[in-house]
Design a protein around this motif. Structure first.
Motif, PDB file in Angstrom:
ATOM      1  N   GLU A 213       0.833  -1.206   0.000  1.00 27.42           N
ATOM      2  CA  GLU A 213       0.000   0.000   0.000  1.00 27.42           C
ATOM      3  C   GLU A 213       0.867   1.254   0.000  1.00 27.42           C
ATOM      4  OE1 GLU A 213      -3.844  -1.643   2.518  1.00 27.42           O
ATOM      5  OE2 GLU A 213      -2.094  -0.878   3.571  1.00 27.42           O
ATOM      6  N   PHE A 214       1.919   1.189   0.803  1.00 33.67           N
ATOM      7  CA  PHE A 214       2.780   2.365   0.910  1.00 33.67           C
ATOM      8  C   PHE A 214       3.446   2.661  -0.427  1.00 33.67           C
ATOM      9  CE2 PHE A 214       6.743   4.575   1.997  1.00 33.67           C
ATOM     10  CZ  PHE A 214       6.215   5.638   2.699  1.00 33.67           C
ATOM     11  N   ALA A 215       3.900   1.595  -1.075  1.00 38.57           N
ATOM     12  CA  ALA A 215       4.605   1.772  -2.342  1.00 38.57           C
ATOM     13  C   ALA A 215       3.704   2.446  -3.373  1.00 38.57           C
ATOM     14  CB  ALA A 215       5.084   0.430  -2.859  1.00 38.57           C
ATOM     15  N   ALA A 216       2.410   2.111  -3.318  1.00 36.62           N
ATOM     16  CA  ALA A 216       1.485   2.646  -4.307  1.00 36.62           C
ATOM     17  C   ALA A 216       1.332   4.157  -4.186  1.00 36.62           C
ATOM     18  CB  ALA A 216       0.126   1.974  -4.148  1.00 36.62           C
ATOM     19  N   ARG A 217       1.755   4.706  -3.032  1.00 33.39           N
ATOM     20  CA  ARG A 217       1.616   6.151  -2.881  1.00 33.39           C
ATOM     21  C   ARG A 217       2.691   6.911  -3.645  1.00 33.39           C
ATOM     22  NH1 ARG A 217      -0.170   8.090   2.488  1.00 33.39           N
ATOM     23  NH2 ARG A 217      -1.213   6.399   3.578  1.00 33.39           N
ATOM     24  N   GLY A 218       3.738   6.211  -4.008  1.00 31.38           N
ATOM     25  CA  GLY A 218       4.881   6.896  -4.586  1.00 31.38           C
ATOM     26  C   GLY A 218       4.522   7.569  -5.898  1.00 31.38           C
ATOM     27  N   ARG A 219       3.975   6.795  -6.756  1.00 32.04           N
ATOM     28  CA  ARG A 219       3.654   7.343  -8.068  1.00 32.04           C
ATOM     29  C   ARG A 219       2.541   6.476  -8.599  1.00 32.04           C
ATOM     30  NH1 ARG A 219       7.428   5.041 -12.437  1.00 32.04           N
ATOM     31  NH2 ARG A 219       9.177   5.346 -11.065  1.00 32.04           N
ATOM     32  N   MET A 220       1.703   7.035  -9.476  1.00 26.74           N
ATOM     33  CA  MET A 220       0.662   6.225 -10.100  1.00 26.74           C
ATOM     34  C   MET A 220       1.378   5.123 -10.863  1.00 26.74           C
ATOM     35  SD  MET A 220      -2.234   7.692  -9.492  1.00 26.74           S
ATOM     36  CE  MET A 220      -3.321   7.202 -10.833  1.00 26.74           C
ATOM     37  N   PRO A 221       0.849   3.906 -10.818  1.00 20.50           N
ATOM     38  CA  PRO A 221       1.475   2.853 -11.605  1.00 20.50           C
ATOM     39  C   PRO A 221       1.460   3.281 -13.075  1.00 20.50           C
ATOM     40  CG  PRO A 221      -0.331   2.010 -10.264  1.00 20.50           C
ATOM     41  CD  PRO A 221      -0.332   3.484 -10.098  1.00 20.50           C
ATOM     42  N   SER A 222       2.530   2.993 -13.779  1.00 21.44           N
ATOM     43  CA  SER A 222       2.540   3.391 -15.189  1.00 21.44           C
ATOM     44  C   SER A 222       3.109   2.266 -16.038  1.00 21.44           C
ATOM     45  CB  SER A 222       3.325   4.687 -15.367  1.00 21.44           C
ATOM     46  OG  SER A 222       4.671   4.416 -15.595  1.00 21.44           O
ATOM     47  N   SER A 234      -0.608   7.273 -29.175  1.00 16.68           N
ATOM     48  CA  SER A 234      -0.930   8.292 -28.189  1.00 16.68           C
ATOM     49  C   SER A 234      -2.367   8.753 -28.346  1.00 16.68           C
ATOM     50  CB  SER A 234      -0.026   9.528 -28.340  1.00 16.68           C
ATOM     51  OG  SER A 234       1.292   9.194 -28.098  1.00 16.68           O
ATOM     52  N   ALA A 235      -2.739   9.024 -29.592  1.00 18.36           N
ATOM     53  CA  ALA A 235      -4.088   9.504 -29.842  1.00 18.36           C
ATOM     54  C   ALA A 235      -5.124   8.474 -29.413  1.00 18.36           C
ATOM     55  CB  ALA A 235      -4.237   9.833 -31.335  1.00 18.36           C
ATOM     56  N   ALA A 236      -4.844   7.196 -29.781  1.00 19.51           N
ATOM     57  CA  ALA A 236      -5.791   6.137 -29.424  1.00 19.51           C
ATOM     58  C   ALA A 236      -5.921   5.984 -27.911  1.00 19.51           C
ATOM     59  CB  ALA A 236      -5.325   4.823 -30.049  1.00 19.51           C
ATOM     60  N   LEU A 237      -4.796   6.046 -27.210  1.00 18.93           N
ATOM     61  CA  LEU A 237      -4.803   5.867 -25.766  1.00 18.93           C
ATOM     62  C   LEU A 237      -5.535   7.036 -25.090  1.00 18.93           C
ATOM     63  CD1 LEU A 237      -1.151   4.599 -25.220  1.00 18.93           C
ATOM     64  CD2 LEU A 237      -3.244   3.307 -24.746  1.00 18.93           C
ATOM     65  N   THR A 245       2.393  10.376 -21.552  1.00 19.84           N
ATOM     66  CA  THR A 245       3.469  11.358 -21.685  1.00 19.84           C
ATOM     67  C   THR A 245       4.583  10.735 -22.507  1.00 19.84           C
ATOM     68  OG1 THR A 245       4.120  10.635 -19.507  1.00 19.84           O
ATOM     69  CG2 THR A 245       3.201  12.849 -19.645  1.00 19.84           C
ATOM     70  N   THR A 246       5.195  11.545 -23.355  1.00 18.30           N
ATOM     71  CA  THR A 246       6.277  11.040 -24.185  1.00 18.30           C
ATOM     72  C   THR A 246       7.591  11.263 -23.452  1.00 18.30           C
ATOM     73  OG1 THR A 246       5.004  11.695 -26.090  1.00 18.30           O
ATOM     74  CG2 THR A 246       7.321  11.102 -26.480  1.00 18.30           C
ATOM     75  N   ALA A 251       9.890   6.706 -25.829  1.00 16.61           N
ATOM     76  CA  ALA A 251       8.921   5.771 -25.280  1.00 16.61           C
ATOM     77  C   ALA A 251       7.746   6.550 -24.698  1.00 16.61           C
ATOM     78  CB  ALA A 251       9.570   4.912 -24.209  1.00 16.61           C
ATOM     79  N   LEU A 252       6.601   5.855 -24.576  1.00 18.01           N
ATOM     80  CA  LEU A 252       5.430   6.496 -23.981  1.00 18.01           C
ATOM     81  C   LEU A 252       5.228   5.965 -22.561  1.00 18.01           C
ATOM     82  CD1 LEU A 252       2.907   6.116 -26.964  1.00 18.01           C
ATOM     83  CD2 LEU A 252       4.372   8.098 -26.417  1.00 18.01           C
ATOM     84  N   ALA A 253       4.956   6.860 -21.631  1.00 20.74           N
ATOM     85  CA  ALA A 253       4.604   6.434 -20.282  1.00 20.74           C
ATOM     86  C   ALA A 253       3.101   6.587 -20.143  1.00 20.74           C
ATOM     87  CB  ALA A 253       5.326   7.285 -19.247  1.00 20.74           C
ATOM     88  N   VAL A 254       2.433   5.474 -19.894  1.00 23.71           N
ATOM     89  CA  VAL A 254       0.964   5.487 -19.880  1.00 23.71           C
ATOM     90  C   VAL A 254       0.458   5.234 -18.470  1.00 23.71           C
ATOM     91  CG1 VAL A 254      -1.117   4.497 -20.899  1.00 23.71           C
ATOM     92  CG2 VAL A 254       1.023   4.532 -22.211  1.00 23.71           C
ATOM     93  N   GLN A 255      -0.409   6.107 -18.020  1.00 20.94           N
ATOM     94  CA  GLN A 255      -0.990   5.918 -16.692  1.00 20.94           C
ATOM     95  C   GLN A 255      -2.491   5.733 -16.821  1.00 20.94           C
ATOM     96  OE1 GLN A 255       0.558   9.420 -14.734  1.00 20.94           O
ATOM     97  NE2 GLN A 255       2.071   8.161 -13.653  1.00 20.94           N
ATOM     98  N   GLN A 256      -3.061   5.188 -15.782  1.00 20.38           N
ATOM     99  CA  GLN A 256      -4.510   4.972 -15.704  1.00 20.38           C
ATOM    100  C   GLN A 256      -5.022   3.983 -16.744  1.00 20.38           C
ATOM    101  OE1 GLN A 256      -6.075   8.958 -15.805  1.00 20.38           O
ATOM    102  NE2 GLN A 256      -4.914   9.519 -13.979  1.00 20.38           N
ATOM    103  N   MET A 257      -4.127   3.088 -17.174  1.00 17.86           N
ATOM    104  CA  MET A 257      -4.606   2.005 -18.035  1.00 17.86           C
ATOM    105  C   MET A 257      -3.639   0.831 -17.877  1.00 17.86           C
ATOM    106  SD  MET A 257      -5.378   1.875 -22.133  1.00 17.86           S
ATOM    107  CE  MET A 257      -6.893   2.795 -22.164  1.00 17.86           C
ATOM    108  N   SER A 258      -4.199  -0.368 -17.804  1.00 15.85           N
ATOM    109  CA  SER A 258      -3.337  -1.518 -17.547  1.00 15.85           C
ATOM    110  C   SER A 258      -2.603  -1.950 -18.813  1.00 15.85           C
ATOM    111  CB  SER A 258      -4.179  -2.686 -17.027  1.00 15.85           C
ATOM    112  OG  SER A 258      -4.956  -3.205 -18.086  1.00 15.85           O
TER     113      SER A 258
END
Ligand SMILES: Nc1ncnc2c1ncn2[C@@H]1O[C@H](COP(=O)(O)OP(=O)(O)OP(=O)(O)O)[C@@H](O)[C@H]1O
Ligand SMILES: [Mg+2]
Lengths: 303, 280
Positions: A213-222, A234-237, A245-246, A251-258
């Motif tokens: 739980e603590f680790a999850a506070r560090g940064r949103m999983p990406s 990027s557009a599709a996502l 974010t590029t 490379a693309l860093a994608v958050q809020q999607m698995s």
């Protein structure tokens, strides 16, 4: 079971521990984490009755530790590996401690074997390395086979082999149903050691939860994604609701999607993927973010 | 908790308080003797004390004819002084004081005290055990070294028929006072050690209070004489009756015994009580 309730300890102007409350449960290793000067050592010495709280209570299995006339069978504590007399042999040191609690010489032999000091037990402690003193302190903590174990920075001075051994020991002791509390100021030391975390900063509680739980506070999983056609992906996502974010290397860093959903989406749009790797949130990062505001001695800050 | 831990706790409930205090004594006994300096200090100082006194007795034996008639008539005082000379008092006080300091400050300066008090939260009992061990060892040492010194020096003097016998009137009490200086010194040193927790500070304060002050206080004016009477060194000289020169402010032997007893009692109480009310 360790219960700390509204614990406060002041030394003159300094408030070392400030209204701290947490519980440490048996059966798992709990990390006690905080930057230098956060009050970890103070809390541990309040727990074993070496100092008296200004306010609040610290109990072990329901009672203040110093209600026991002899302590080794109730709590094993390693507060500072240097708390020994260098003029005595390791064996004499442990024998005196064991004897004071009515424990026999065979316990001394057993713990010396267990920590791997049997060969040097006849040597004076003054000739031990820091790592050997750590082992001696751990041996002393184990003497009474206690249900509660407290260790203050036990990994200090240990080589990688020693660190692995200590972690194994903590896990074994916790697995046997004991309460194991291990302090550190380095998140990385806790990463493979603790299940639960108690994080403090400037004497105050910052978090008391599982390490995950603590680790999850560090940064949103990406998720890091590489593709020959980043614009289209990027557009599709973004359309599908992800935050993209590029990065500098393209490379693309994608958050809020698995990762799974990203892969499915790319397949549906016939966009080739060259990499699709979920990034595990960094504990160190979580730790820095959570304690950043409470670091006592920041480099470069004027006192 | 699992069964394994309970099994490893052998009958802790029915261990009597006395038995567990005996455990503390055994632990302190191990700690006391497991420091190399202990034996060394005891042997060296014992030899030094016997040598000092034997030398003094031999000097009086050799020069007996040089003593005035008045001095010869009052020779008991010289014979007692040879049995335990002030310089051997100094050696005894330094050696046993250092042992007392070691037992206490050796734990504080190394941090060992925190390991000790975590293992035994009953701090007063720990200090009591230390006091018992130190008192037992130093009393035995006093009996052997000071008692031995008495018999050896008097044997030397007796070759000219001026030696004292322990059965002579008043002699046993005077020798006893000398022997008891052995346990008193480390008791006081331990109390100072508990208060100061620092070796150099402790040794300095102990030497000043125990030796320098009583030596420097003159017996001639009332105030300094009374202050002097409050010190174990002067009390011992009074009981052993080896105060030479005029004593314009005499005091009773019972007063001297009381002073020694008060020092011992206060030292013991301080040692046990101070550790209870302090953070470590
Ligand atoms: N005996 C004392 N007297 C005065 N201040 C003290 C004392 N002990 C601790 N402190 C202060 O209390 C605060 C907490 O110290 P503590 O040693 O508990 O921190 P810590 O979390 O163990 O740090 P570290 O990771 O460096 O070991 C610090 O500001 C320290 O200076
Ligand atoms: Mg600390």
């Amino acid at each position: 079971m360790i219960e700390v309730k509204q614990l406060t300890k002041r030394y003159g102007e300094t408030t070392a521990v400030d209204d701290l409350s947490f519980t440490v449960r048996p059966g798992r290793v709990t990390g006690f984490l905080g930057p230098n000067g956060a009050g970890k050592t103070t809390t541990l010495s309040l727990l074993v009755g070496l100092s008296r709280p200004t306010r609040g209570t610290a109990t072990i299995d329901g009672v203040p530790f110093d209600t026991h006339p002899r302590g080794l069978r109730y709590v094993g504590a390693l507060l500072d590996a240097r708390d020994v007399h260098g003029g005595r042999t390791g064996h004499d040191h442990l024998t005196a401690l064991a004897r004071s609690n009515g424990l026999g010489c065979n316990r001394v032999r057993q713990v010396l074997e267990e920590v791997g000091l049997a060969d040097v037990a006849a040597r004076r402690v003054g000739t031990y390395s820091l790592g050997m003193k750590q082992r001696l302190g751990i041996a002393a903590a184990l003497l009474g086979d206690p249900p509660v174990l407290l260790f203050d920075e036990p990994l200090n001075g240990l080589d990688p082999e020693g660190v692995r051994w200590v972690r194994g020991l903590f896990h074994r002791k916790a697995h046997e149903g004991r309460t194991v509390l291990v302090s550190s100021h380095l998140m990385s030391e806790m990463e493979h050691t603790a299940i639960d975390l108690v994080v403090v900063g400037r004497g105050r509680l910052i978090a008391a939860e599982t390490l995950v739980e603590f680790a999850a506070r560090g940064r949103m999983p990406s998720v890091t994604v590489r593709t020959p056609d980043p614009t289209a992906l990027s557009a599709a996502l973004a359309e599908a609701g992800a935050k993209v974010t590029t990065q500098a290397d393209g490379a693309l860093a994608v958050q809020q999607m698995s990762a799974r959903d990203i892969g499915d989406l790319a397949l549906a749009r016939f966009i080739p993927l060259h990499e699709l790797s979920p990034q595990v949130p960094s504990l160190e990062e979580a730790f820095m973010k959570m304690t950043g505001g409470s670091v006592e001695y920041r480099a470069g800050r004027r006192q | 908790m699992t069964g394994s831990t309970t099994a490893a706790v052998p009958g802790s409930a029915n261990t009597g308080a006395l038995a567990s205090f005996r455990d503390l004594l055994a632990a302190e006994w191990i700690k006391f003797w497991s420091l190399r300096s202990t034996t060394w200090t005891l042997v060296m100082s014992g030899v030094a004390i016997l040598a000092f006194n034997g030398y003094a007795a031999y000097g009086d034996y050799a020069n007996l004819e040089g003593f005035s008639a008045a001095a010869r008539a009052d020779f008991t005082r010289y014979a007692m002084s040879d049995a335990f000379t002030p310089s051997s008092f100094l050696a005894l006080m330094l050696a046993l004081g250092a042992l007392g300091v070691n037992v206490v400050v050796g734990e504080y300066s190394t941090g060992l005290i925190r390991s000790t008090f975590t293992a035994v939260p009953a701090r007063g009992a720990v200090m009591a055990a230390k006091l018992v061990v130190v008192t037992a060892v130093s009393s035995s040492y006093g009996l052997v070294v000071i008692g031995g010194s008495f018999f050896a020096t008097q044997a030397i003097l007796d070759r000219k028929d001026v030696g004292l016998s322990i059965t002579d009137p008043g002699v046993a009490e005077r020798v006893l006072a000398s022997v008891l200086m052995a346990p008193l010194a480390p008791l006081v040193a331990m109390a100072v050690g508990v208060l100061l927790r620092h070796s150099i500070a402790t040794i300095s304060v102990f030497v000043v209070a125990y030796l320098l002050v009583p030596i420097s206080l003159s017996g001639q004016t009332y105030a300094t004489a009374v202050l002097g009477h409050l010190t174990p060194y002067r009390a011992w000289m009074r009981i052993a009756d080896i105060e030479f020169g005029s004593q314009p402010h005499p005091w009773p032997v019972s007063g001297a015994w009381t002073v020694c007893a008060v020092w011992a009692i206060v030292a013991v109480i301080l040692t046990v009580v101070v550790v209870k009310r302090r953070d470590h």
